[in-house]
Design an enzyme around this catalytic site. Structure first.
Site, short mmCIF file in Angstrom:
data_model
loop_
_atom_site.label_atom_id
_atom_site.label_comp_id
_atom_site.label_asym_id
_atom_site.label_seq_id
_atom_site.Cartn_x
_atom_site.Cartn_y
_atom_site.Cartn_z
CG HIS A 136 -1.91 0.93 1.48
ND1 HIS A 136 -1.57 2.52 1.63
CD2 HIS A 136 -3.18 1.09 1.03
CE1 HIS A 136 -2.81 2.86 1.87
NE2 HIS A 136 -3.66 2.15 1.62
CG ASP A 213 0.59 -2.67 6.15
OD1 ASP A 213 -0.71 -2.87 6.84
OD2 ASP A 213 0.36 -2.14 5.19
CB CYS A 377 -3.87 3.04 -1.86
SG CYS A 377 -4.95 4.49 -1.45
C1 LIG Z 1 -2.38 -2.97 3.45
C2 LIG Z 1 -2.90 -1.52 3.99
N1 LIG Z 1 -1.67 -0.81 4.46
C3 LIG Z 1 -1.96 0.35 5.15
C4 LIG Z 1 -3.16 0.95 4.90
C5 LIG Z 1 -3.28 2.21 5.43
O1 LIG Z 1 -4.42 2.38 6.47
P1 LIG Z 1 -5.06 3.53 7.23
O2 LIG Z 1 -5.15 4.46 6.15
O3 LIG Z 1 -5.84 3.12 7.96
O4 LIG Z 1 -3.59 4.12 7.90
C6 LIG Z 1 -4.15 0.14 4.26
C7 LIG Z 1 -5.70 0.89 4.14
O5 LIG Z 1 -6.31 0.59 3.10
C8 LIG Z 1 -3.82 -1.03 3.64
O6 LIG Z 1 -4.89 -1.80 2.87
#
Ligand SMILES: Cc1ncc(COP(=O)(O)O)c(C=O)c1O
Length: 419
Positions: A136, A213, A377
């Site tokens: 992401h 993550d 994203c």
């Molecule tokens: C795999 C992953 N990492 C990080 C994030 C970021 O999360 P947040 O926007 O809640 O900080 C997301 C959000 O879609 C995600 O799917």
């Protein structure tokens, strides 16, 4: 405190009653915009059960005070609820100590905290940070910022056409200059479950710490950070039926202890003078300012909710639904699923030849079906497949076969309009 984890709640042995579960969610009780909602955008955010809404309302109605600072009754009660939630998180991911649980705004802030507080202290010119191409954006950009500042290099593990992490390449990239590995457990754009245990094991053989993550893992499977042996683990409350604006950074105590604070302010200090400030012990050193108290309490309620059903039970149910949904979508001509890893969780990304994903999303929306359309994203993933966007149906614990069938009807309608 050393934690052991009762991984199966009593209810996890009871048959999964999805209709009963749906009753817990106010949004599914009444028609929305004239129709019943088919919500398949759970990787973006999940709907909230009444118990979480009630926990937040109860805090603001009856318990509202700041934490850690007041000597009055209300502040003590708020502090107790806030710290109880920290203990629930500790248990939920089986961390060894409460000192290892830092409340943050979400996954993004957790990763930025590690990039800044750990990264700036340990990464120098010519060093390398290792990520994968399926990350992401929030597990790419913080490392780019760090690498730019430190004149370090970002190294990237590729995926194969099925969307799986290329382990052999990872083994080759991991080297004496690697200072940290940061990879996702589950890809939000492909649904791939990465072999994080093996990734961590290999990195540790070279003394390299690993950040996982966990944003897309925590809602779909049980997590045990001690068993994984990860060094950092981050996730967001809002993707696991909890509130927005709260998330968790888990870090091994010795690593967090050696890190400088991320932000300065109230609540993270033990004493301040103009000449010198002393910081509080872990985890408070990393929690500057008044925290999201209601958010933490809501997150505790979300953990209760998941544990009452059972993370294993949820995982099993969703796996069955994922394979039902995958087979169903494969019956549509010219529909291509993007991400066909052997190990997947919760996500079906797809494209339909001749139809832009935004049109898919818009037409499905007119049928009362919420999916996500766009680059998810994860633009490097789109680049890998040579596309600009996908449509993505992502599953949660309240989705049903009827939801999948409604999606299928919607997609057939789209095929009629465009062909
Ligand atoms: C795999 C992953 N990492 C990080 C994030 C970021 O999360 P947040 O926007 O809640 O900080 C997301 C959000 O879609 C995600 O799917």
């Amino acid at each position: 405190m050393t934690g052991s984890k009762d991984r199966k709640s009593p209810k996890s042995r009871i048959a999964y009653d999805v209709n009963k579960i749906r009753e817990d969610f106010p949004i599914f009780r009444e028609p929305l915009n004239g129709r019943s909602l088919i919500y398949l955008d759970n990787a973006a955010t999940t709907q909230k059960p009444q118990a979480i809404i009630d926990a937040i309302t109860a805090f603001y109605s009856n318990n509202c005070a700041s934490v850690h600072r007041g000597i009055h009754f209300l502040s003590q009660r708020a502090t107790e609820s806030f710290e109880n939630s920290r203990e629930k998180v500790r248990c939920f991911i089986n961390a060894a100590s409460l000192k290892e649980i830092v409340f943050v705004r979400g996954t993004t802030e957790g990763i930025n905290l590690v990039a800044q507080a750990y990264g700036r202290a340990h990464v120098g010119p010519g060093d390398e940070i290792l990520i994968s191409v399926m990350e992401h954006h929030s597990n790419i950009v913080p490392w780019q910022l760090l690498c730019d500042e430190k004149r370090a290099h970002l190294r990237v593990v590729q995926i194969n056409p099925s969307g799986e992490f290329v382990f052999e390449q990872y083994a080759n990239l991991l080297g004496p200059k690697t200072r940290l590995v940061a990879v996702t457990y589950v890809s939000n754009s492909l649904g791939t479950i990465n072999p994080v245990r093996e990734i961590i094991k290999l990195a540790h053989r070279q003394g390299v710490p690993v950040l996982i993550d966990g944003a897309q893992a925590v809602p779909h499977m049980p997590i045990d950070v001690q068993e994984l042996d990860c060094d950092f683990f981050v996730f967001s409350g809002h993707k696991m039926y909890g509130p927005n604006g709260i998330g968790v950074l888990y870090g091994k105590e010795h690593l967090l202890d050696a890190m400088p604070p991320y932000q300065g302010g109230g609540d993270m200090i033990s004493s301040v003078s103009i000449e010198k400030t002393l910081y509080r012990e872990l985890p408070h050193k990393f929690e500057a300012g008044t925290p999201d108290i209601a958010g933490a309490i809501g997150l505790g309620a979300a953990i209760n909710y998941i544990e009452n059903i059972g993370a294993d039970t949820i995982s099993k149910y969703e796996q069955e639904l994922l394979s039902y949904g995958t087979s169903a979508l494969e019956t549509i001509d010219n529909l291509r699923i993007i991400g066909k890893a052997k190990e997947k969780a919760g996500v079906i990304s797809f494209i339909i030849e001749g139809v832009h994903p935004h049109d898919i999303g818009t037409i499905l929306d007119s049928e009362g079906i919420a999916i996500r359309a766009g680059h998810q994203c994860a633009q490097p993933v789109m680049d890998f497949y040579g596309i600009s966007a996908t449509a993505r149906a992502s599953l949660g614990l309240y989705n049903t076969r009827e939801d999948i069938e409604a999606l299928l009807r919607g997609l057939r309608k789209i095929k009629e309009v465009f062909h």
